[in-house]
Design a protein around this motif. Structure first.
Motif, mmCIF file in Angstrom:
data_model
loop_
_atom_site.group_PDB
_atom_site.id
_atom_site.type_symbol
_atom_site.label_atom_id
_atom_site.label_comp_id
_atom_site.label_asym_id
_atom_site.label_seq_id
_atom_site.Cartn_x
_atom_site.Cartn_y
_atom_site.Cartn_z
ATOM 1 N N PRO A 183 0.818 -1.219 0.000
ATOM 2 C CA PRO A 183 0.000 0.000 0.000
ATOM 3 C C PRO A 183 0.855 1.273 0.000
ATOM 4 O O PRO A 183 0.419 2.306 -0.506
ATOM 5 C CB PRO A 183 -0.809 -0.115 1.301
ATOM 6 C CG PRO A 183 -0.858 -1.581 1.595
ATOM 7 C CD PRO A 183 0.454 -2.126 1.101
ATOM 8 N N LEU A 293 -5.115 -2.092 -0.416
ATOM 9 C CA LEU A 293 -4.589 -1.615 -1.709
ATOM 10 C C LEU A 293 -5.571 -0.640 -2.361
ATOM 11 O O LEU A 293 -5.167 0.387 -2.925
ATOM 12 C CB LEU A 293 -4.333 -2.788 -2.654
ATOM 13 C CG LEU A 293 -3.139 -3.692 -2.363
ATOM 14 C CD1 LEU A 293 -2.981 -4.715 -3.482
ATOM 15 C CD2 LEU A 293 -1.844 -2.908 -2.201
ATOM 16 N N THR A 302 -5.674 -1.226 -8.287
ATOM 17 C CA THR A 302 -5.607 -2.463 -7.492
ATOM 18 C C THR A 302 -5.971 -3.675 -8.348
ATOM 19 O O THR A 302 -5.295 -4.703 -8.299
ATOM 20 C CB THR A 302 -6.552 -2.372 -6.272
ATOM 21 O OG1 THR A 302 -6.126 -1.262 -5.475
ATOM 22 C CG2 THR A 302 -6.529 -3.640 -5.441
#
Ligand code: FES
Ligand SMILES: [Fe+2]
Length: 440
Positions: A183, A293, A302
């Motif tokens: 992330p 994400l 994502t």
């Protein structure tokens, strides 16, 4: 045997085959150490290995000892690991902390963290002007060029040559894909490195990374054993696969699966095998990961990241990465018939630990000496190296799915997963860099 070094340009690599001397000739090996590995961009370290100014790692790249160092300004510098006085390697540990300066263990010449000279014992006995004017007085020597891309540090040894972005081109999307599995967009090297020395030429190892036809025959017993073992021991009603089973079962697939993986090749030898599907595509995502994400990169990005999990991406000639298990292989030629292969694992910052466990598990199961698969390959690499000593037929066949149009292509090319285009593409790049350097 006619040496490749003395043959005319183009003789080494035919459109659909490669001369055996590319794998077995010591003169070729010596020439490519200087020319090919001087001109190409090669991975040297990941910046997560360099925690603070003075942190360093050392390595050998094509016979040159290198020192990768976090400099005082936070950037990553790459120097020849060679004292300006008499050439001593400054550091022989694989990694360490130099502190605020670098100090040679032999006569204690010191250097700042940017490689410039700092101090010399018995300074009064030197003609300082003469020393300043000569090479030794300039301190450590940097390699030709350095680029830190998403934490992956690459070098070009030669001072002049192709730029980083031109060299890797579209293949860089796969480093983005791997880094963006965090992330925060940051990866960290974790869990140690597994090292193997293969008794083969480095080109044969790199070809095999793109050889999706060999598992059906070479890994048949391992794949079928894993499948049989799982079917026998599977608890009734259990659908979820244990991690090891999830990672090993695809090796029992047939030719159709590997053909349907599809692949892309890029200029300069790079490739992505498994752009449609791969043995990593069906991995279950840990709870909360996709949401994390989404929050960081947005749903579209994502989907793009998790939806593309190639089997292997080769960033020619030094690394092969696997995004879904966050694993990387580093390939280092040691001699014409010796290649060091390292298996690295990554932790994705702020992502579930399961991703790191997956990387460690994959590397142990598939690339370590205790792997039930790796010994198949190790045996075959050695068998190829021995077989190619016979000069009856000097040409190694790379004919599968050859299309004359590929010789004119300039950008990304698409092909079946079982095409030998990925290997031809490596050899064409190798030949071009070897010939370009020879012509200069
Ligand atoms: S060789 Fe490094 S100080 Fe002499
Ligand atoms: Fe294999």
């Amino acid at each position: 045997m006619k040496s490749i070094v003395s043959t005319a340009a183009g003789d080494w690599v035919r459109p659909d085959s490669v001369h055996r001397s590319a794998y077995v000739d010591r003169d070729v090996f010596d020439a490519e150490q200087r020319r090919f590995f001087g001109a190409t961009w090669n991975f040297v370290a990941h910046d997560s290995q360099l925690a603070k100014p003075g942190s360093y790692v050392t390595l050998d790249l094509a016979g040159r000892p290198l020192l990768v160092l976090r400099e005082g300004d936070g950037s990553v510098g790459v120097f020849y690991n060679r004292c300006a006085h008499k050439g001593t390697k400054l550091y022989t540990d694989e990694a360490g902390e130099a502190g605020r300066m670098l100090r040679c263990p032999y006569h204690a010449w010191t250097y700042k963290l940017d490689g410039s000279p700092l101090g010399i014992p018995l300074r009064r006995d030197y003609d300082l002007q003469a020393l300043t004017d000569c090479e030794a007085g300039r301190g450590l020597t940097r390699v030709g060029a350095v680029r830190n891309y998403r934490g992956f540090v690459f070098v070009r040894l030669d001072a002049q040559g192709v730029g980083f972005d031109d060299y890797f081109g579209a293949s860089l999307v796969w480093l983005d894909n791997m880094a963006d599995r965090s992330p925060t967009g940051r990866l960290q090297v974790a869990g140690g490195v597994i090292r193997n020395v293969m008794r083969c030429n480095w080109k044969m190892y790199l070809e095999n990374i793109n050889d999706s036809v060999h598992p059906v025959s070479a890994h048949e017993s391992a794949g079928k054993s894993a499948k049989a073992q799982w079917e026998e021991s599977r608890p009734p009603g259990q659908a979820a696969l244990p991690m090891a089973v999830e990672q090993l079962l695809p090796f029992a697939s047939g030719y159709d699966f590997f053909e349907g993986m599809d692949a892309e090749v890029y200029p300069n030898g790079h490739s992505a095998m498994g752009v449609s599907v791969s043995s990593h595509s069906a991995y279950a995502q840990p709870a909360g990961y996709e949401e994390a994400l989404n929050a960081a990169h947005g749903p579209e990005r994502t989907r793009e990241i998790l939806g593309r999990s190639p089997q292997n991406v080769v960033l020619y000639p030094s690394i092969a990465i696997k995004g879904a298990p966050l694993a990387m292989r580093v390939i280092r030629p040691l001699a014409v018939d010796r290649t060091l292969v390292e298996a690295w694992s990554f932790r994705a910052e702020d992502a579930p630990d399961l991703l790191l466990q997956r990387a460690l598990s994959y590397n142990r199961l598939v690339f370590s000496p205790m792997s039930i698969l790796a010994h198949d390959d190790v045996h075959l690499f050695e068998a190829v190296q021995q077989g190619l000593q016979a000069d009856a037929n000097p040409w190694v066949s790379l004919h599968r799915s050859f299309d004359p149009a590929e010789l004119e292509a300039t950008g990304t090319q698409h092909c079946k997963g079982t095409s030998e285009l990925l290997m031809r593409n490596q050899h064409r790049a190798w030949s071009r860099f070897m010939n370009t350097m020879e012509a200069e």
